[in-house]
Design an enzyme around this catalytic site. Sequence first.
Site, PDB file in Angstrom:
ATOM      1  N   HIS A   1       3.353  -3.396  -6.363  1.00  0.00           N
ATOM      2  CA  HIS A   1       2.519  -3.156  -7.476  1.00  0.00           C
ATOM      3  C   HIS A   1       2.321  -4.470  -8.206  1.00  0.00           C
ATOM      4  CE1 HIS A   1       0.220  -1.201 -10.738  1.00  0.00           C
ATOM      5  NE2 HIS A   1       0.733  -2.046 -11.499  1.00  0.00           N
TER       6      HIS A   1
ATOM      7  N   ASP B   1       3.839   4.416 -10.688  1.00  0.00           N
ATOM      8  CA  ASP B   1       4.391   2.991 -10.797  1.00  0.00           C
ATOM      9  C   ASP B   1       5.492   2.894 -11.796  1.00  0.00           C
ATOM     10  OD1 ASP B   1       1.942   2.200  -9.323  1.00  0.00           O
ATOM     11  OD2 ASP B   1       0.706   1.961 -10.987  1.00  0.00           O
TER      12      ASP B   1
HETATM   13  C1  GRF Z   1      -1.644  -5.294  -3.541  1.00  0.00           C
HETATM   14  O1  GRF Z   1      -2.241  -5.970  -4.615  1.00  0.00           O
HETATM   15  C2  GRF Z   1      -0.609  -4.486  -4.025  1.00  0.00           C
HETATM   16  O2  GRF Z   1      -0.060  -4.900  -4.975  1.00  0.00           O
HETATM   17  C3  GRF Z   1      -1.545  -3.221  -4.407  1.00  0.00           C
HETATM   18  O3  GRF Z   1      -2.574  -3.108  -3.537  1.00  0.00           O
HETATM   19  C4  GRF Z   1      -2.935  -4.263  -2.909  1.00  0.00           C
HETATM   20  C5  GRF Z   1      -2.858  -4.399  -1.421  1.00  0.00           C
HETATM   21  O4  GRF Z   1      -3.218  -5.560  -0.824  1.00  0.00           O
HETATM   22  N1  GRF Z   1      -0.601  -1.925  -4.534  1.00  0.00           N
HETATM   23  P1  GRF Z   1      -3.210  -5.623   0.659  1.00  0.00           P
HETATM   24  O5  GRF Z   1      -4.043  -4.242   1.427  1.00  0.00           O
HETATM   25  O6  GRF Z   1      -1.638  -5.675   1.229  1.00  0.00           O
HETATM   26  O7  GRF Z   1      -3.758  -6.934   1.105  1.00  0.00           O
END
Ligand code: GRF
Length: 196
Positions: A118, A154
């Site tokens: 997160h 979360d």
């Molecule tokens: C990340 O910022 C993660 O924290 C959130 O969604 C985003 C995913 O990014 N849960 P990616 O698809 O791994 O580039």
Amino acid sequence: MLVNEKMPQRNIAVLISGSGSNLQAIIDACKTGKLGNTKICLVISNKADAYGLERAKKANIETKVISHKNYSDRQKFDEELHSSLIVAKADVVCLAGFMRLLTADFVNKWQGRMINIHPSLLPAFKGANAIKDAYEYGVKITGCTVHYVVPEMDSGPIICQKAVVIEPNDSQESLAQKIHQQEHIAYIEALQSVLI
Ligand code: GRF
């Protein structure tokens, strides 16, 4: 850490909805031996056009699209997720930008074996717009958290956190970039402590 031949192989499944940059970090860490004897057994996306699926295919990893639109309710969608994970023999499930709420039933089946990333220092700024919310609130430090998944969104025991300082000249975009960089480090550290 380099591959230890004596370690039993651990299978991880990664659930995505989009770009998959965290998935890429996990793929790279597996390749370079940072996760010991770990294999990504399956990448599941709820969206057919998620770029992360291309990343997985390029790395010869099995992929599956389970579109939530094809299921009448969350329970049925989660049942399909669960059976796919069982067929793939997943030991650990990594949520990496997977933008679906999961039912308590599903979460309970994987509790202690499912982790999420997160983009804030939980418990601050839960929800889908964590980076924007932290930026607009005006906090001076934010970051990212990898945690075990529990039924409440979360929440759940924290495995790893990385802090990011918000400088006066940061835009929301530059902040997002800094957080994503830290995410890729945090996810691997978290997996090392869960798997090795
Ligand atoms: C990340 O910022 C993660 O924290 C959130 O969604 C985003 C995913 O990014 N849960 P990616 O698809 O791994 O580039």
